[in-house]
Scaffold this active site. Sequence first.
Site, PDB file in Angstrom:
ATOM      1  N   GLU A  47      33.587 -99.374  57.200  1.00 38.38           N
ATOM      2  CA  GLU A  47      33.427 -99.368  55.802  1.00 38.38           C
ATOM      3  C   GLU A  47      33.426-101.140  55.429  1.00 38.38           C
ATOM      4  OE1 GLU A  47      37.088 -98.665  53.717  1.00 38.38           O
ATOM      5  OE2 GLU A  47      35.902 -98.159  51.642  1.00 38.38           O
ATOM      6  N   LYS A 132      30.119 -94.278  48.100  1.00 37.22           N
ATOM      7  CA  LYS A 132      31.399 -93.771  48.115  1.00 37.22           C
ATOM      8  C   LYS A 132      31.595 -93.007  46.875  1.00 37.22           C
ATOM      9  CE  LYS A 132      36.036 -95.150  49.601  1.00 37.22           C
ATOM     10  NZ  LYS A 132      37.080 -96.373  49.859  1.00 37.22           N
ATOM     11  N   GLU A 151      39.540-101.005  44.126  1.00 38.28           N
ATOM     12  CA  GLU A 151      38.105-100.232  44.331  1.00 38.28           C
ATOM     13  C   GLU A 151      37.667 -99.986  42.837  1.00 38.28           C
ATOM     14  OE1 GLU A 151      36.826 -98.198  47.781  1.00 38.28           O
ATOM     15  OE2 GLU A 151      38.893 -98.331  48.585  1.00 38.28           O
TER      16      GLU A 151
HETATM   17  N1  CDT Z   1      39.277 -97.863  51.625  1.00 39.58           N
HETATM   18  C1  CDT Z   1      39.984 -96.953  51.283  1.00 39.58           C
HETATM   19  O1  CDT Z   1      39.554 -96.125  50.823  1.00 39.58           O
HETATM   20  N2  CDT Z   1      41.519 -96.936  51.530  1.00 39.58           N
HETATM   21  C2  CDT Z   1      42.109 -95.997  51.163  1.00 39.58           C
HETATM   22  C3  CDT Z   1      43.543 -96.356  50.870  1.00 39.58           C
HETATM   23  C4  CDT Z   1      44.151 -95.778  49.960  1.00 39.58           C
HETATM   24  S1  CDT Z   1      45.746 -96.645  49.329  1.00 39.58           S
HETATM   25  C5  CDT Z   1      45.337 -97.187  47.758  1.00 39.58           C
HETATM   26  C6  CDT Z   1      42.300 -94.589  52.281  1.00 39.58           C
HETATM   27  O2  CDT Z   1      42.399 -93.750  51.783  1.00 39.58           O
HETATM   28  O3  CDT Z   1      42.708 -94.904  53.293  1.00 39.58           O
END
Ligand code: CDT
Length: 338
Positions: A47, A132, A151
């Site tokens: 990603e 996403k 995000e």
């Molecule tokens: N990039 C991404 O989606 N990371 C999330 C972290 C969540 S913690 C706020 C994941 O689900 O791995």
Amino acid sequence: MPRIITVAAAQLGPIQLAESRQSAVDRMIRLLERARIRGVEFVVFPELALTTFFPRHYHEDLAEADHWYETQMPNNVTAPLFAAAARYGIGFHLGFAELNTEADADGVTRQRRFNTSILVSGKGDILLKYRKVHLPGHAEFDPRRSTQHLEKRYFEPGDLGFPVIRAPMGGLSGLNMGMMICNDRRWPEAWRVLGLQGVEMVALGYNTPSTNTTAQGFEAPHLRVFHSQLSIQAGAYQNATFAVASAKAGVEDGHELFGHSIIVNPQGEILAQATSWQDELITADCDLEQCTLGKTTVFAFEKHRRPEAYGRITEQVGAIEPPVWSRDTAMVSRATDA
Ligand code: CDT
């Protein structure tokens, strides 16, 4: 004729704030060169693979963050990656931030920002795009967090659903391929929508911090990797598909990402796992015939699914508390069940 494809997860070590896209692309080309030597036909990059995981950095004015996004793909910086892949005949998956300027029905131009991934054929053609859907984190600066996860500030939820395409890949004339991005892997609904299109190979990139700064002692660091792998292994098994999950790893801008890229078979077994926090290529030979057992027995959806019982999945977002038990509600519930 056996349907076997050799795939790789090309994990990336950290990309620091000051590192250029050009440098990240050079690193990915080096991984492609290693993939070629190992006979790999399809490579999954993580990603947001071209830059640091920028949603950890707060910009009050969204426009100040525009330099993190790609306005076209391929572009001058990524063209050499596409060219290298086409030279070697290797297909790939790439995650990046997309800034799209489009006119709405009234002719008003609007800028739209997505966390996007693409599937590219071994000839360099873009076969499929995904944006996403499940965006984690928050939209405003949160002073309680030692690491921001913005995000929800920098992207809008994807508007393309979870598409699957039957694509030529490696030596195969057709392979059912789909994508999800990072947090999507924790949502069984995402896997099932791919499963309902007969997916055989899910490409998945992620950036996951090693610690949850909001966990308040309820999530030990080792559980972070466990939850990631649990989700991917369960999703692959319950939908009888291979999954290639590629991480960004190591200490990026002072914040640790746990890596642990894996390739999983339709039985939910891990075929290969990254062991470093560096750029690392893990590979596996995937015999697509292994998808048949699940797809024709336990998870033969056409025989066993009961969508009439799943209404809440699409009608409801948050949980609705059940009625408190009483003799009256027990009677009602028995009457409704009958
Ligand atoms: N990039 C991404 O989606 N990371 C999330 C972290 C969540 S913690 C706020 C994941 O689900 O791995």
